[in-house]
Design an enzyme around this catalytic site. Structure first.
Site, PDB file in Angstrom:
ATOM      1  CD  GLU B  60      -1.874  -2.344   1.533  1.00 25.07           C
ATOM      2  OE1 GLU B  60      -0.732  -2.596   1.965  1.00 25.07           O
ATOM      3  OE2 GLU B  60      -2.782  -3.188   1.473  1.00 25.07           O
ATOM      4  CG  HIS B 129      -9.230  -6.950   8.313  1.00 26.17           C
ATOM      5  ND1 HIS B 129      -8.118  -7.227   9.052  1.00 26.17           N
ATOM      6  CD2 HIS B 129      -9.006  -7.484   7.083  1.00 26.17           C
ATOM      7  CE1 HIS B 129      -7.254  -7.912   8.316  1.00 26.17           C
ATOM      8  NE2 HIS B 129      -7.759  -8.069   7.110  1.00 26.17           N
TER       9      HIS B 129
END
Lengths: 398, 329
Positions: B60, B129
């Site tokens: 990322e 998450h």
């Protein structure tokens, strides 16, 4: 090779190693006492095509550019010590051949981006001393209107994308510049500079992987001045035999090294990397062995404690890039000592003028705090945004 | 108008903007050949190929930073976070770089970038998450943040975000991808950033929400009307920064009561800012203190029945609303 041997290697000696055959065979690394670096080889890469193609005026121009960077920074240092500017001042003095040797080779689609030690690159791409000095002073006439400071110079119209304060943070941005060039089908490259302290940051490794994976025309130039802030390379980085650049092998990226005191060497290696980017759209990691005479920043009071005075003197006396280049040009009959002196005086005057310019320039008006935050706010009518975007109930100047 | 899902609405927005502007491309983990982890980009790689739909490795910080650099050069990257929670490994790029570059250059550059993906809890994937970072992102001047609740809003706001010249964080919800609503088919259907939407008119109470909480608020409003004859107005913020303060104030001045609902955590959540706004600009209109409902203030719990309780459900909204009228539930 044992860790112990690796530790004794200096960056300069390691720089004699080279990569997969792209560069000409360099002088073999010689065994020498750790404190004494090898004497510079003045003719190193003088015959490389990119150097043979240099005209007399190109050579003098390179000298002028290096001297201008040094005089600018010496003047900035004095102003900093007088309390004329805030924050940090990371001086480039000792490393000038890297910025000047690389930036002179940039074509219309070649871009650069660097870290916080950015004054040298800025002047090398043609930014003026006035706009740079004024930025250091936090003045409205600065290149970033006084909003960026020493670590954040920008000149996108000169394809210079900063000036970035977070170590290694610019490495994915440089990748994006290279990605955009490829996306647009342009034959170009991005030179992304970083220090030896940045090579252990995650984003740099992520960038190397993406660069290798996607064939991006990026050149990572590691300016290895041997110290990441106050921590020596030995204490911060696993150091392969060939140098930090050799880490590129893990990403199947070509790598090479150069002696940073020798402009010919810097140019020769950079030119090969640019050609690789242009012709093959492939990345390169180029490590340049160099040295900074001052601390990490001027606030770094201990820089004579984590390294010896002798070590600093050795570089200043024998490996100073400006002195080495002057010696080369004198030997070639391109420049006389008197002419060099004249160039220095002129640069000193230019720097002095930039101090005056910065001193006399106004600070930005308070309302400028709230401009250049959003493109949409600065360009009403260019978008469909509505609503409130700044959230102070009342501003100090209202 | 067509009745389509939130997922389809996003996909339509991408198709239209990819066709409209050659500088638009979508990059992220498994967005192309795999069709997207949540199928938001399904079929687009077949249609537009490798240049416009780019599969990135799990990296990322690398590809968000790449997106910013490419945006500086004039491209319009749309970067997918498989989960918005993954943006945290790229925080320096996504927040520090994206928010500051224009400013530090004195306006010499801008970053027309969209970072998008699901930012929600409630799917039993544990705390790492399940983040809803709209409050964190909105704290950074230089960034914009939108959180659409319906298919139409998702499409109109996505198209505006892609055309925007500043970095926009676009927060979706996996729990909304299958929700349907009527969506205009006009290829220039744009919803401005910073414009709230009154999803239900009412006179007695303003329930102000964003994202999935809007659907919960609408369900609660229905219940309040049916069982207690309380007519609640539901204001969907849609955009967090910029924020439509006028619609909020107008609603509160009409109803004299404000209940703020979000799936974010309470401390320094969006409700904190909205609550401050209401007391500052509508103090004299309030018949009750402003109430706030947020996720229960702990990391997202895994256990499925408990996670349901952790997020503000309709019945909890009803209870809180009744409390504002001194009615026991």
């Amino acid at each position: 090779m044992s860790t112990k041997t690796a530790k004794k290697k200096t960056a300069a000696k390691s720089a004699a190693k080279k990569s997969s055959g792209s560069a000409k065979k360099s002088a073999p690394a010689k065994k020498a006492a750790a404190k004494k670096a090898d004497a510079p080889d003045l003719r190193r890469y003088a015959d490389a095509p990119v150097n043979k193609a240099m005209s007399k005026s190109d050579k003098i121009r390179a000298f002028v550019d290096m001297v201008r960077i040094r005089k600018f920074e010496q003047a900035a240092l004095q102003s900093y010590q007088k309390g004329k500017m805030g924050g940090f001042l990371h001086l480039y003095i000792g490393q000038e051949a890297t910025a000047v040797g690389t930036c002179a080779l940039l074509g219309d689609h070649d871009h650069i981006i660097t870290a916080y030690r950015d004054h040298g690159h800025a002047l090398a791409v043609g930014m003026t001393m006035n706009e740079c000095m004024a930025e250091l002073y936090g003045k409205y006439t600065g290149c970033s209107k006084g909003k960026g400071g020493s670590m954040h110079f920008f000149a996108p119209e000169k394809r210079y994308w900063g000036g970035h304060g977070i170590v290694g943070g610019q490495t994915p941005l440089g990748l994006g510049i290279a990605y955009a060039l490829k996306y647009k089908g342009l034959k170009g490259s991005c030179l992304c500079f970083l220090g030896d302290g940045a090579v252990n940051q995650g984003p740099f490794h992520e960038s190397l992987n993406l660069a290798g994976l996607w064939d991006l025309p990026i050149i990572y130039v590691i300016e290895n001045n041997r110290y990441s802030m106050g921590t020596s390379q030995d204490r911060s980085s696993v150091y392969p035999e060939g140098g930090l650049a050799q880490r590129a092998e893990a990403y199947r990226i070509d790598w090479t090294t150069a002696h940073g005191e020798n402009l010919y060497d810097v140019r020769a290696k950079t030119s090969e990397a640019i050609e690789r980017a242009h012709e093959k759209s492939r990345p390169t990691v180029l490590e340049i062995a160099t040295y900074r005479y001052y601390g990490h920043s001027i606030a770094d009071a201990n820089h004579q404690k984590y390294r010896t005075k002798e070590e600093i003197l050795e570089y200043q006396r024998n490996r100073d890039p400006i002195m080495v280049w002057q010696r080369i040009l004198e030997e070639e009959g391109v420049l006389t000592a008197d002419e060099a002196k004249e160039i220095e005086n002129k640069a000193r005057d230019e720097a002095k003028d930039s101090i005056r310019f910065a001193d006399e320039s106004p600070f930005p008006p308070e309302s400028e705090i709230l401009t250049d935050v959003y493109h949409s706010v600065d360009n009403p009518g260019s978008h469909t945004n509505q609503g409130k975007i700044f959230f102070n109930d009342r501003l100090p100047w209202e | 108008m067509a009745l389509i899902t939130y997922r389809q609405a996003l996909k339509d927005a991408f198709s239209e903007e990819i066709e409209r502007d050659e500088n638009v491309f979508i990059m992220g983990e498994e967005v192309a050949q795999y069709n997207g982890a949540y199928k938001v980009t399904e079929g687009l790689w077949d249609k537009y190929g490798d240049k416009r739909l780019v599969d990135a490795p799990i990296s990322e910080a690398g590809f968000i930073g790449l997106g910013i650099g490419a945006a500086m050069m004039g491209l319009r990257p749309v970067i997918e976070m498989m989960f918005f929670s993954f943006v945290y490994v790229a925080w320096d790029q996504a927040v520090n770089n994206a928010s500051s570059l224009r400013y530090m250059s004195g306006g010499l550059m801008n970053v027309p970038l969209v970072i998008r993906g699901p930012a929600n809890g409630g799917t039993n994937v544990g705390a790492t998450h399940s983040h809803t970072p709209e409050n964190l992102v909105a704290n950074f001047p230089g960034l914009k943040c939108v959180v659409p609740a319906t298919a139409a809003d998702a499409k109109g706001l996505m198209k505006s975000s892609i055309r925007d010249n500043d970095p926009v964080f676009f927060m979706e919800s996996t729990l909304l991808y299958g929700e349907e609503s009527e969506v205009p088919e006009d290829p220039d259907f744009l919803i401005p950033l910073g414009k709230a939407d009154v999803k239900r008119e009412g006179t007695d109470l303003s329930i102000i929400a964003h994202g999935r909480s809007v659907l919960m608020a609408l369900a609660a409003a229905k219940e309040l009307k049916k069982k207690h004859n309380i007519d609640a107005e539901v204001v969907d913020l849609r955009s967090i920064r910029p924020l439509d303060e006028e619609t909020i104030i107008k609603s509160v001045k009409k109803t004299n009561r404000a209940l703020l609902v979000e799936e974010n955590k309470p401390y320094c959540g969006i409700g904190s800012q909205v609550s401050h706004l209401i007391q500052r600009r509508a103090f004299d209109y309030l018949d009750a203190p402003v109430h706030r409902l947020s996720a229960v203030d702990a990391p997202a719990i895994y256990s499925p029945p408990l996670e349901k309780v952790q997020l503000p459900e309709a019945k909890v909204i009803v209870r809180e609303a009744l409390d504002m009228f001194n009615i026991k539930a």
